[in-house]
Motif scaffolding. Structure first.
Motif, PDB file in Angstrom:
ATOM      1  N   VAL A  18      -5.174   1.254  11.781  1.00  8.20           N
ATOM      2  CA  VAL A  18      -4.258   0.964  10.679  1.00  8.20           C
ATOM      3  C   VAL A  18      -4.678  -0.307   9.948  1.00  8.20           C
ATOM      4  O   VAL A  18      -4.633  -0.368   8.713  1.00  8.20           O
ATOM      5  CB  VAL A  18      -2.814   0.850  11.199  1.00  8.20           C
ATOM      6  CG1 VAL A  18      -1.879   0.346  10.100  1.00  8.20           C
ATOM      7  CG2 VAL A  18      -2.323   2.202  11.717  1.00  8.20           C
ATOM      8  N   ALA A  19      -5.105  -1.331  10.690  1.00  6.41           N
ATOM      9  CA  ALA A  19      -5.557  -2.573  10.062  1.00  6.41           C
ATOM     10  C   ALA A  19      -6.754  -2.301   9.158  1.00  6.41           C
ATOM     11  O   ALA A  19      -6.837  -2.807   8.033  1.00  6.41           O
ATOM     12  CB  ALA A  19      -5.917  -3.604  11.123  1.00  6.41           C
ATOM     13  N   ALA A  20      -7.694  -1.471   9.621  1.00  2.00           N
ATOM     14  CA  ALA A  20      -8.874  -1.140   8.824  1.00  2.00           C
ATOM     15  C   ALA A  20      -8.491  -0.360   7.575  1.00  2.00           C
ATOM     16  O   ALA A  20      -9.000  -0.621   6.473  1.00  2.00           O
ATOM     17  CB  ALA A  20      -9.860  -0.347   9.673  1.00  2.00           C
ATOM     18  N   ALA A  21      -7.588   0.605   7.730  1.00  3.25           N
ATOM     19  CA  ALA A  21      -7.136   1.390   6.581  1.00  3.25           C
ATOM     20  C   ALA A  21      -6.393   0.515   5.582  1.00  3.25           C
ATOM     21  O   ALA A  21      -6.536   0.672   4.362  1.00  3.25           O
ATOM     22  CB  ALA A  21      -6.248   2.540   7.051  1.00  3.25           C
ATOM     23  N   LEU A  22      -5.607  -0.434   6.085  1.00  2.00           N
ATOM     24  CA  LEU A  22      -4.873  -1.347   5.212  1.00  2.00           C
ATOM     25  C   LEU A  22      -5.842  -2.223   4.422  1.00  2.00           C
ATOM     26  O   LEU A  22      -5.643  -2.464   3.226  1.00  2.00           O
ATOM     27  CB  LEU A  22      -3.924  -2.204   6.039  1.00  2.00           C
ATOM     28  CG  LEU A  22      -3.092  -3.241   5.276  1.00  2.00           C
ATOM     29  CD1 LEU A  22      -2.205  -2.571   4.231  1.00  2.00           C
ATOM     30  CD2 LEU A  22      -2.242  -4.064   6.246  1.00  2.00           C
ATOM     31  N   ALA A  23      -6.890  -2.698   5.086  1.00  2.00           N
ATOM     32  CA  ALA A  23      -7.889  -3.513   4.386  1.00  2.00           C
ATOM     33  C   ALA A  23      -8.527  -2.724   3.251  1.00  2.00           C
ATOM     34  O   ALA A  23      -8.739  -3.250   2.149  1.00  2.00           O
ATOM     35  CB  ALA A  23      -8.946  -3.992   5.371  1.00  2.00           C
ATOM     36  N   LEU A  24      -8.846  -1.451   3.500  1.00  2.00           N
ATOM     37  CA  LEU A  24      -9.403  -0.591   2.449  1.00  2.00           C
ATOM     38  C   LEU A  24      -8.402  -0.390   1.312  1.00  2.00           C
ATOM     39  O   LEU A  24      -8.763  -0.437   0.133  1.00  2.00           O
ATOM     40  CB  LEU A  24      -9.796   0.756   3.036  1.00  2.00           C
ATOM     41  CG  LEU A  24     -11.171   0.882   3.669  1.00  2.00           C
ATOM     42  CD1 LEU A  24     -11.299   2.218   4.386  1.00  2.00           C
ATOM     43  CD2 LEU A  24     -12.276   0.731   2.631  1.00  2.00           C
TER      44      LEU A  24
END
Length: 325
Positions: A18-24
């Motif tokens: 989720v953190a990675a998707a949020l960064a994107l």
């Protein structure tokens, strides 16, 4: 939108994903995002299908619209060397301390110091500006420790500021807490529609609020698609077995004769429906618990085939469509 986005969650909920998707999602339309890892697991590198991250800010992805995602895996020992150089100008003496093992010794016997270094490095990235006076990053996303220790992790600088009454350590700790307890920061909690993760989310939010740390959103991850709604489940529960068998026959699943293929399928089908009904009831119950917390609630789908880079971009799109970015 807060510039420091902290993502926590019970183990197994997919908080790193989720953190990675949020960064994107936040990097869309030309923005620059820094994705920070603090637990040394190299989970970010695995998600973005790249080599292990060094202790430096490295571009790892391009978001829709030309935005950029950078990543940093914070090494506590190297962060401490940065700290010693920044405030005490130790230079080569600091490197000598590392060779002697003093840096590792310090971060081991004083785990609170480790968290100070990790949060301090992330907040430095939030405050950093380029020569033109613009922020180096529009957003910093931190893949933070699990919910059970997120409040202590973020609040450790308050304790340090209280112990060190004056000097650079005190000033640094206060500067970090000014970021963490301000509107610049939002702490998001990732959960599943299951009893234990939801309860840990409820407890975590209570702890964060008690510590006056800014709670952001609840993100429900790995939500299964709804196959049957409440009306369908009631029909399955009340329909006679013979009616179900005739419906199967009409659908071409076995003949209509007694003891035929259609009749043999009734019991397994009803058992599966009962199992689904139990899960349906549990998920709706847990969703109601989360709704009562009064925070923005977002749901991300389960990818049955597992998560890959394409799936990560799909999750980022979901977050954008739900107004998270």
């Amino acid at each position: 939108m807060s510039r420091l986005q902290v993502v926590s969650g019970k183990g197994g909920t997919g908080k790193t994903t989720v953190a990675a998707a949020l960064a994107l999602a936040l990097a869309t339309e030309g923005k620059r995002t820094l994705l920070v890892e603090v637990e040394g697991r190299q989970g970010i590198a695995q998600l973005f299908e790249t080599e292990a991250l060094p202790y430096e800010e490295r571009k790892i992805a391009v978001a829709p619209g030309g935005g950029e995602v950078y990543a940093l895996a914070i090494d506590p020992e190297l962060a401490l060397l940065d700290y010693l150089q920044m405030f005490y100008k130790l230079g080569s003496a600091g490197r000598a301390l590392k060779k002697l093992g003093a840096i590792d010794f310090a971060t081991t016997i004083a785990p609170g110091l480790r968290d100070v270094l990790l949060t301090g490095k992330a907040c430095e990235a939030v405050r950093r500006k380029d020569k033109s006076g613009r922020f180096a990053y529009d957003y910093v996303v931190m893949d933070a420790p699990p919910t059970g220790r997120i409040t202590r992790f973020l609040n450790v600088n308050d304790e340090v500021a209280g112990l060190a009454k004056i000097g650079p350590i005190h000033n640094q700790a206060q500067a970090v807490m000014r970021v963490l307890k301000s509107p610049e920061t939002a702490v998001h909690l990732v959960t599943l529609l299951e009893e234990m993760p939801v309860q840990e989310t409820v407890d975590g939010i209570a702890e964060l609020r008690s510590a006056r740390l800014p709670v952001g959103r609840i993100i429900v991850n790995m939500v299964r698609p709804e196959v049957l709604d409440a009306a369908d489940l009631e029909l399955v529960r009340t329909a006679p077995r013979s009616t179900v068998a005739r419906s199967l026959s009409s659908a071409g699943l076995g003949g209509a004769r007694r003891g035929g293929r259609a009749e043999q399928l009734v019991d397994p089908l009803l058992a599966q429906a009962e199992e689904y009904a139990e899960r349906y009831a549990l998920e709706h119950e847990q969703r109601a618990v989360l709704t009562e917390l009064g925070l923005p609630l977002h749901e991300l789908p389960l990818f049955a085939e597992g998560m890959d880079l394409a799936g990560l971009y799909e999750l980022a799109r979901e977050l954008r469509e739900q107004g998270v970015s």
